[in-house]
Scaffold this motif. Structure first.
Motif, PDB file in Angstrom:
ATOM      1  N   SER A 168    -153.354  16.911 -40.986  1.00 50.35           N
ATOM      2  CA  SER A 168    -152.954  15.509 -40.840  1.00 50.35           C
ATOM      3  C   SER A 168    -153.124  15.044 -39.411  1.00 50.35           C
ATOM      4  N   TRP A 169    -153.478  13.769 -39.260  1.00 55.37           N
ATOM      5  CA  TRP A 169    -153.539  13.147 -37.948  1.00 55.37           C
ATOM      6  C   TRP A 169    -153.422  11.639 -38.116  1.00 55.37           C
ATOM      7  N   THR A 170    -153.200  10.943 -37.009  1.00 57.92           N
ATOM      8  CA  THR A 170    -153.020   9.493 -37.041  1.00 57.92           C
ATOM      9  C   THR A 170    -154.313   8.789 -36.686  1.00 57.92           C
ATOM     10  N   HIS A 171    -154.645   7.776 -37.460  1.00 58.27           N
ATOM     11  CA  HIS A 171    -155.827   6.959 -37.188  1.00 58.27           C
ATOM     12  C   HIS A 171    -155.422   5.487 -37.235  1.00 58.27           C
ATOM     13  N   THR A 172    -155.957   4.696 -36.313  1.00 59.37           N
ATOM     14  CA  THR A 172    -155.648   3.270 -36.259  1.00 59.37           C
ATOM     15  C   THR A 172    -156.821   2.453 -36.791  1.00 59.37           C
ATOM     16  N   VAL A 173    -156.572   1.685 -37.837  1.00 58.45           N
ATOM     17  CA  VAL A 173    -157.563   0.753 -38.379  1.00 58.45           C
ATOM     18  C   VAL A 173    -157.339  -0.601 -37.724  1.00 58.45           C
ATOM     19  N   GLY A 178    -163.284  -8.363 -41.307  1.00 58.03           N
ATOM     20  CA  GLY A 178    -162.963  -8.227 -42.724  1.00 58.03           C
ATOM     21  C   GLY A 178    -163.802  -7.198 -43.422  1.00 58.03           C
ATOM     22  N   ASN A 179    -163.519  -6.984 -44.697  1.00 61.02           N
ATOM     23  CA  ASN A 179    -164.246  -6.019 -45.525  1.00 61.02           C
ATOM     24  C   ASN A 179    -164.302  -4.655 -44.854  1.00 61.02           C
ATOM     25  N   ARG A 180    -163.114  -4.211 -44.417  1.00 61.76           N
ATOM     26  CA  ARG A 180    -163.028  -2.934 -43.713  1.00 61.76           C
ATOM     27  C   ARG A 180    -163.109  -1.768 -44.695  1.00 61.76           C
ATOM     28  N   MET A 181    -163.574  -0.649 -44.175  1.00 62.89           N
ATOM     29  CA  MET A 181    -163.615   0.586 -44.955  1.00 62.89           C
ATOM     30  C   MET A 181    -163.352   1.757 -44.021  1.00 62.89           C
ATOM     31  N   LEU A 182    -162.576   2.724 -44.520  1.00 64.48           N
ATOM     32  CA  LEU A 182    -162.262   3.922 -43.753  1.00 64.48           C
ATOM     33  C   LEU A 182    -163.053   5.099 -44.303  1.00 64.48           C
ATOM     34  N   LEU A 183    -163.693   5.851 -43.412  1.00 65.72           N
ATOM     35  CA  LEU A 183    -164.401   7.074 -43.770  1.00 65.72           C
ATOM     36  C   LEU A 183    -163.689   8.248 -43.106  1.00 65.72           C
ATOM     37  N   VAL A 184    -163.387   9.271 -43.868  1.00 65.01           N
ATOM     38  CA  VAL A 184    -162.746  10.480 -43.361  1.00 65.01           C
ATOM     39  C   VAL A 184    -163.610  11.673 -43.724  1.00 65.01           C
ATOM     40  N   THR A 189    -155.789  11.382 -48.310  1.00 68.05           N
ATOM     41  CA  THR A 189    -155.067  10.117 -48.407  1.00 68.05           C
ATOM     42  C   THR A 189    -154.998   9.476 -47.031  1.00 68.05           C
ATOM     43  N   TYR A 190    -154.842   8.156 -47.024  1.00 66.83           N
ATOM     44  CA  TYR A 190    -154.576   7.408 -45.809  1.00 66.83           C
ATOM     45  C   TYR A 190    -153.409   6.482 -46.102  1.00 66.83           C
ATOM     46  N   ASN A 191    -152.350   6.614 -45.316  1.00 66.67           N
ATOM     47  CA  ASN A 191    -151.138   5.840 -45.574  1.00 66.67           C
ATOM     48  C   ASN A 191    -150.650   6.085 -47.002  1.00 66.67           C
ATOM     49  N   SER A 192    -150.806   7.333 -47.460  1.00 64.90           N
ATOM     50  CA  SER A 192    -150.387   7.789 -48.797  1.00 64.90           C
ATOM     51  C   SER A 192    -151.229   7.218 -49.925  1.00 64.90           C
ATOM     52  N   VAL A 252    -153.610  10.098 -41.800  1.00 62.84           N
ATOM     53  CA  VAL A 252    -154.632  10.685 -42.666  1.00 62.84           C
ATOM     54  C   VAL A 252    -154.163  12.089 -43.030  1.00 62.84           C
ATOM     55  N   THR A 253    -154.183  12.419 -44.309  1.00 61.99           N
ATOM     56  CA  THR A 253    -153.799  13.758 -44.746  1.00 61.99           C
ATOM     57  C   THR A 253    -154.848  14.308 -45.695  1.00 61.99           C
ATOM     58  N   VAL A 254    -155.379  15.464 -45.375  1.00 60.54           N
ATOM     59  CA  VAL A 254    -156.325  16.160 -46.248  1.00 60.54           C
ATOM     60  C   VAL A 254    -155.623  17.406 -46.765  1.00 60.54           C
TER      61      VAL A 254
END
Length: 227
Positions: free
Chosen positions: A22-27, A32-38, A52-55, A86-88
């Protein structure tokens, strides 16, 4: 209309063991139309894996594994803004080493965003470079190249045209490096990297995220990398 990179704000987690990383990531809240890639890399073979991100559960792009370098990438459309966790999770528990990174993009297609993907496992051949090829079918994509190494490497160099986004290199443990490149016209695309230190355990994953054309036309801005 060209796709452009406007900045990065990546987060990387170091080695760990057990069932989670787990670690913290700031979006960013802008655009607009944001997407997170981990993406994560581990030098063991888990039975199952999730992120998961923010559960909120993320969707896996594709598993990239085999040998002693196993990397996985996930995406989440419209992620919560600001700092979240972020939690894997791996199953079963394993004492192997692992790395992780998170990247946020804007102006990405929010449904079925992955245009194409592929992975190439270099094992068991010792090498100092690896590439992977995919064929995109949609114009204006942001293409990712993810290198996972099960053993120590150094001095990673992106292939021509790619821009490095994250770099998690450990002299004694596995490494993971990411890069991006825009592709205006669909077709064959090859991404990859070279490095110092000949290793047998190495894989490269490439995947393309589709630009949200409607948002770009409305906003007058191309898809860009935020961090």
């Amino acid at each position: 209309m060209a796709i452009g990179v406007i900045g990065t704000n990546s987060t990387a987690a170091g080695s760990g063991s057990g069932t989670t990383l787990s670690w913290t990531h700031t979006v960013p809240s802008t655009d607009g139309n944001r997407m997170l890639l981990v993406c994560v890399e581990e030098n063991f073979t888990p039975t199952t894996q999730s992120a998961t991100y923010n559960s909120v559960s993320m969707t896996e792009v594709q598993a990239m594994g085999g040998s002693s370098a196993n990397s996985h990438c996930f995406y989440l459309a419209n992620p919560a803004t600001d700092a979240n966790t972020v939690t894997v999770t791996w199953d079963p528990s394993n004492a192997g080493q692992r790395k992780g990174c998170a990247i946020t993009i804007k102006d990405a297609k929010q449904t079925s965003p992955v245009d194409a993907s592929n992975r190439t496992d270099g094992y068991p051949t010792n090498a100092t470079s690896q590439q992977s090829t995919m064929t995109t079918v949609t114009n204006n994509t942001l293409n990712f190249s993810i290198l996972g190494s099960g053993t120590a490497i150094s001095a990673v160099v992106q292939d021509a045209g790619q821009t490095e986004q994250t770099n998690v290199i450990d002299a004694n443990h596995p490494s993971m490096v990411s890069g991006t490149e825009t592709q205006g016209t669909s077709g064959s695309y090859t991404g990859g990297m070279s490095w110092t230190g000949s290793v047998a355990y190495h894989v490269v994953e490439v995947f393309a995220i589709i630009e949200d054309v409607a948002a770009v036309v409305a906003g007058g801005q191309p898809m860009s990398l935020l961090g």
